[in-house]
Design a protein around this motif. Structure first.
Motif, PDB file in Angstrom:
ATOM      1  N   GLU A  26      -3.531   3.587  -1.339  1.00  0.00           N
ATOM      2  CA  GLU A  26      -3.848   2.171  -1.146  1.00  0.00           C
ATOM      3  C   GLU A  26      -3.820   1.891   0.345  1.00  0.00           C
ATOM      4  O   GLU A  26      -2.775   1.979   1.000  1.00  0.00           O
ATOM      5  N   THR A  27      -5.012   1.577   0.865  1.00  0.00           N
ATOM      6  CA  THR A  27      -5.121   1.349   2.309  1.00  0.00           C
ATOM      7  C   THR A  27      -4.701  -0.076   2.634  1.00  0.00           C
ATOM      8  O   THR A  27      -4.373  -0.880   1.761  1.00  0.00           O
ATOM      9  N   GLY A  79       0.814  -1.195   0.000  1.00  0.00           N
ATOM     10  CA  GLY A  79       0.000   0.000   0.000  1.00  0.00           C
ATOM     11  C   GLY A  79       0.853   1.253   0.000  1.00  0.00           C
ATOM     12  O   GLY A  79       2.086   1.201   0.073  1.00  0.00           O
ATOM     13  N   ASP A  84      -3.016  -4.356  -4.006  1.00  0.00           N
ATOM     14  CA  ASP A  84      -4.390  -4.844  -3.989  1.00  0.00           C
ATOM     15  C   ASP A  84      -5.304  -3.714  -4.452  1.00  0.00           C
ATOM     16  O   ASP A  84      -5.529  -2.749  -3.724  1.00  0.00           O
ATOM     17  N   ASN A 118      -8.179  -2.175  -2.430  1.00  0.00           N
ATOM     18  CA  ASN A 118      -7.910  -1.261  -1.316  1.00  0.00           C
ATOM     19  C   ASN A 118      -7.618   0.154  -1.789  1.00  0.00           C
ATOM     20  O   ASN A 118      -7.218   1.001  -0.983  1.00  0.00           O
TER      21      ASN A 118
END
Length: 564
Positions: free
Chosen positions: A562-563, A470, A497, A500
């Motif tokens: 991006e978390t 992230g 990802d 996210n």
């Protein structure tokens, strides 16, 4: 007559709230003006003082409160204040507390000038006074300017004499085999009196602390006294005692040397608070020089100076060590580890019990000698489940044992160590790790550059993963390079990802991720450098063609992160 006039005027004016000019200096009192203001004759003013004032005895206590007593007190209410009605005293020398509305008064035939109270509403004073022998009461009266008595108050007094001690001495002998007494020890005292007594008071004097002990009425008693702090050199000390009768009256003070003599254990006792003392000079590991802990069956030396003792006993409560000649004192004592596989840095495992025979004073010295005969385990933690770029994070190494130096870790997934090394002490160590956009993503177990060691030199194992993934929010400006709808995510290595990802335009509208490149309002996708969709790509493609076309100046931007 000026002072007498002042007395009357102060008392009257306080009760009549006269105008402020009347609060004059003493040398300016004007009798005629007072009479004129009140509209009374001189005699009427005197009568007002005599009958409008009040006086009372608040309390009576002995001048020698340590040795005498005023007891059996009863109280009454006088004009909302508590006054002493009756009491019993064992002494003629008392302190009488008086409260009055006027400054001049008489106790029996003695003239007294009282002090103005701080609240300026009355006068008061504690007066040392000797009662006449055979007195049955104490009377106080206001004293008027014409030397006549005004309002008065009387307290009934019962003068009683307590038992007289005919004999008094220590008894029962020293405790055990002691030849001296120390603070907190006890020694018996016996006495006989001329009349029956029901209690005896030991005074805070000489060998003993103050205490009162009761017993059935008798002419002979035995009480137990407690030894007071007396110092650190032997000294022969007596004790003082008073006997008390059933009426609560104490008799004269007597000393254990009452009948002469200075016999040890009879008239006086030897007191000495000296106790064994210790000076710790620490320990060494003789088999592993430089180590501050022991492993295996290593041998070392504990150095302790003991003074003012007769016997010593060395021991190890945890059985970590054997100690040579445990009943023989020496400054340097050989210790050998006999508890392999143990780790101890918190429980005392070396003990010296020393006793001084003369006063049976026992002191204990205890300490921890660190044992570290097992391998330490390092647990590495990071402040978040995944470290996002661009950010700096504190990595913490927690050891289950004290370490003899800072640990040193390899970079696991990516990032750059900050500073010169891990900082901390013993079991907790920290260091900052910088994660940048171009650092690798993923999960990798931490490893050591070289094993950290405990204080006995045993190497540590390590556990814990470094997880990087992230990225923190970045602002991407679509400046038409390389294309109107395509921009690199700064120097990001890859997206981990896409589910996210959070994205919004410069107007604060949320954009939704889509897998393809079709034209849809408020959408975006992740691609490679050529614009082809790639869930792990590092390019941002704006798939809202209306918004892209409207960006003619090349200043529109999207915010994306991006978390975890």
């Amino acid at each position: 007559m000026g002072n007498w006039l002042k007395s009357v005027w102060e008392g009257v004016s306080k009760s009549r709230s006269l105008t402020p000019w009347k609060q004059a200096q003493p040398d300016r009192w004007d009798w005629d003006r007072i009479v004129e203001e009140l509209g009374l004759t001189q005699r009427e003013v005197l009568n007002l003082a005599a009958h409008g004032g009040n006086i009372m005895i608040k309390d009576i206590v002995p001048q020698d409160e340590d040795n005498e007593e005023v007891s059996s007190k009863t109280w009454i209410d006088v004009s909302g204040q508590t006054a002493l009605e009756t009491c019993t005293t064992s002494t003629l020398d008392v302190i009488i507390s008086i409260t009055s509305s006027f400054p001049m008064c008489k106790i029996n035939d003695t003239t007294i000038e009282l002090d103005e109270a701080t609240d300026e509403g009355h006068y008061e004073k504690d007066i040392n006074f000797t009662l006449p022998a055979g007195a049955t009461d104490i009377s106080v009266n206001l004293l008027l300017p014409n030397d006549t008595l005004g309002a008065g108050y009387t307290t009934t007094v019962d003068i009683v004499s307590g038992p007289t001690l005919l004999t008094l001495h220590f008894t029962g002998g020293y405790l055990g085999s002691q030849t001296e007494m120390k603070v907190g020890d006890t020694f018996q005292i016996t006495g006989t009196t001329d009349v029956p007594c029901v209690a005896a008071r030991v005074l805070d004097f000489g060998a003993c602390t103050a205490a009162v002990q009761g017993f059935p009425s008798a002419n002979t008693f035995v009480i137990t006294a407690t030894i007071d702090t007396t110092g650190y050199t032997p000294v022969a000390l007596a004790a003082k005692v008073q006997a008390r009768n059933a009426d609560g009256a104490y008799g004269p003070v007597a000393v254990t040397t009452l009948n002469g003599g200075a016999v040890d254990g009879y008239n006086t006792i030897i007191c000495n608070d000296t106790v064994p003392t210790f000076i710790d000079s620490d320990y060494t590991n003789d088999d592993n020089p430089g180590a501050t802990a022991f492993k295996g069956t290593e041998e070392g030396t504990q150095s302790t100076v003991v003074a003012d003792y007769d016997t010593v006993l060395y021991s190890s409560a945890t059985s970590d060590f054997t100690i040579t000649d445990p009943n023989t004192y020496s400054v340097d004592k050989i210790i050998t580890l006999t508890n392999p596989g143990d780790y101890n840095d918190s429980e005392n495992n070396f003990k010296i019990t020393a006793n001084r025979a003369a006063n049976d004073a026992t002191e204990v010295f205890e300490k921890i000698i660190e044992v570290a005969d097992t391998a330490p385990i390092l647990t590495v933690t990071q402040p978040a489940a995944s470290l996002r770029s661009e950010g700096t994070y504190t990595i913490t190494v927690t050891s289950d044992q004290n370490l003899n130096g800072a640990p040193d870790l390899n970079i696991a997934v990516g990032g750059t160590w900050q500073g010169g090394g891990f900082a901390g002490s013993d079991k907790i160590w920290t260091r900052d790790l910088l994660i940048e956009h171009d650092d690798a993503r993923g999960t990798t177990a931490w490893t050591q550059v070289s094993p950290a060691e405990n204080n006995a030199g045993v190497g540590a194992s390590i556990t814990g993963d470094n997880i990087i993934g992230g990225f923190l929010e970045m602002e991407i400006t679509f400046n038409h390079d390389p294309a109107w709808n395509l921009e690199p995510l700064e120097n990001l290595s890859e997206v981990v990802d896409v589910t996210n990802l959070i994205c919004e335009d410069n107007a604060g509208h949320a954009l939704a991720y889509q897998a393809g490149v079709g034209d849809n309002p408020y959408t975006f996708t992740i691609t490679d450098a050529g614009g082809t969709p790639d869930v792990n790509g590092n390019y941002l493609r704006w798939t809202d063609l209306d918004a892209v076309g409207a960006n003619t100046t090349g200043t529109a931007y999207l915010k994306i992160e991006e978390t975890l």
